[in-house]
Scaffold this active site. Structure first.
Site, mmCIF file in Angstrom:
data_model
loop_
_atom_site.group_PDB
_atom_site.id
_atom_site.type_symbol
_atom_site.label_atom_id
_atom_site.label_comp_id
_atom_site.label_asym_id
_atom_site.label_seq_id
_atom_site.Cartn_x
_atom_site.Cartn_y
_atom_site.Cartn_z
ATOM 1 N N LYS A 136 -11.302 -4.321 9.452
ATOM 2 C CA LYS A 136 -12.516 -4.613 8.672
ATOM 3 C C LYS A 136 -13.767 -3.722 9.302
ATOM 4 O O LYS A 136 -14.357 -2.910 9.131
ATOM 5 C CB LYS A 136 -12.839 -4.943 7.338
ATOM 6 N N SER A 183 1.047 -1.153 -0.367
ATOM 7 C CA SER A 183 0.042 -0.208 0.072
ATOM 8 C C SER A 183 0.582 1.240 0.130
ATOM 9 O O SER A 183 0.251 1.793 -0.709
ATOM 10 C CB SER A 183 -0.934 -0.112 1.208
ATOM 11 N N THR A 236 -7.089 -3.029 7.166
ATOM 12 C CA THR A 236 -7.263 -4.150 6.510
ATOM 13 C C THR A 236 -7.283 -5.755 7.689
ATOM 14 O O THR A 236 -7.598 -5.031 8.632
ATOM 15 C CB THR A 236 -5.434 -4.926 5.751
ATOM 16 N N GLY A 268 -15.200 -9.478 6.264
ATOM 17 C CA GLY A 268 -14.381 -8.380 5.734
ATOM 18 C C GLY A 268 -15.164 -8.603 3.743
ATOM 19 O O GLY A 268 -15.875 -7.631 3.240
ATOM 20 N N ALA A 269 -13.683 -9.373 3.660
ATOM 21 C CA ALA A 269 -13.458 -9.022 2.278
ATOM 22 C C ALA A 269 -14.578 -9.644 1.388
ATOM 23 O O ALA A 269 -14.960 -9.292 -0.018
ATOM 24 C CB ALA A 269 -11.752 -9.099 1.628
#
Length: 267
Positions: free
Chosen positions: A65, A16, A61, A128-129
């Protein structure tokens, strides 16, 4: 100088900062993007930490989340529907939550010409993803979606016999660097699908994708999702809308930087 970053528990693998610094350079900004590794015992203090240290926004992340959902002033409709946020930011001394994973996964499907209508889809994981993935799939017309996940931390995922479908998506961190040989889905299952998508981008080809590719499946890693959600994050934080041309230019630079990183450091 404005301060941003990534919040998580273990972040040494994260690309990131590389992505956002590429954006800063291209736009001509001198801002910073740092990693904030925080233990569960300290996470409740992080909002105060942001205020005390003038940190305007963080991507979020695993495993945080869902932790801020009821602790913010405003949450976007997408994040509410998903039930998870991956972007926490401060505006006018108020805390906002959004979910840019949604845009990242939608772009992944569109770019790779994946039509999900009337397809049988298996999602591995229930974090969460996976919620972002589920929301995108439904918004794009998918109806036959099944989740496979651990009931608790000590159990294994139970896959049915003769499991099959069109698209299988790994939304868990299993197989991520440094545990690159780990994999949840065996060859007997994978060969019964046509497309395999892994949200992981480090390594670029996980064991899950490697097995899928060897069995003739179309395989897609998490790189497109990572880059697109980063661009959406920057648009929100800077309150701008990138032109298609500029977005394409920055996306290309980000991809090149990531490829160079892997050449120099290995997967």
């Amino acid at each position: 100088m404005r301060k941003f970053g990534l919040l998580g528990k273990k972040l040494s693998h994260s690309l990131s900062p590389l992505l956002h610094k590429t954006f800063f350079e291209d736009i001509g900004l001198k801002d910073e993007y740092k990693l904030y590794e925080v233990d569960e015992t300290e996470i409740d203090n992080f909002k105060n930490y942001m205020l005390e240290n003038s940190i305007e926004g963080v991507n979020i992340t695993v495993p945080y989340k869902k932790i801020f959902l009821d602790k913010l002033n405003f949450i976007s409709d997408e994040a509410k529907d998903i039930g998870a946020i991956n972007l926490l930011y401060i505006k006018d001394n108020k805390f906002y939550g959004d979910n840019t994973d949604y845009y990242g996964f939608k772009y992944t499907l569109t770019k790779n010409d994946i039509d999900v209508k009337n397809k049988k889809i298996a999602i591995i994981g229930k974090g969460g993803a996976s919620a972002s993935v589920d929301k995108v799939l439904k918004d794009m017309g998918a109806k036959d979606i099944t989740f496979y996940f651990r009931r608790d931390k000590l159990s294994k995922i139970e896959f049915p016999e003769n499991m099959e479908g069109d698209i299988i998506i790994n939304t868990t961190p299993v197989g991520m660097y440094p545990n690159i040989h780990d994999n949840l889905v065996n060859e007997e299952i994978l060969k019964n699908f046509k497309i395999a998508i892994d949200l992981i981008y480090n390594p670029l080809e996980t064991e899950f994708l490697k097995i899928a590719r060897k069995n003739g499946l179309k395989t897609i890693n998490g790189m497109d999702m990572l880059i697109e959600q980063a661009l959406k994050t920057d648009e929100i934080l800077y309150d701008i809308l990138l032109s298609t041309q500029l977005r394409k230019k920055i996306r290309k630079k980000m991809k090149k930087k990531v490829e160079e990183f892997y050449e120099n450091n290995g997967d």
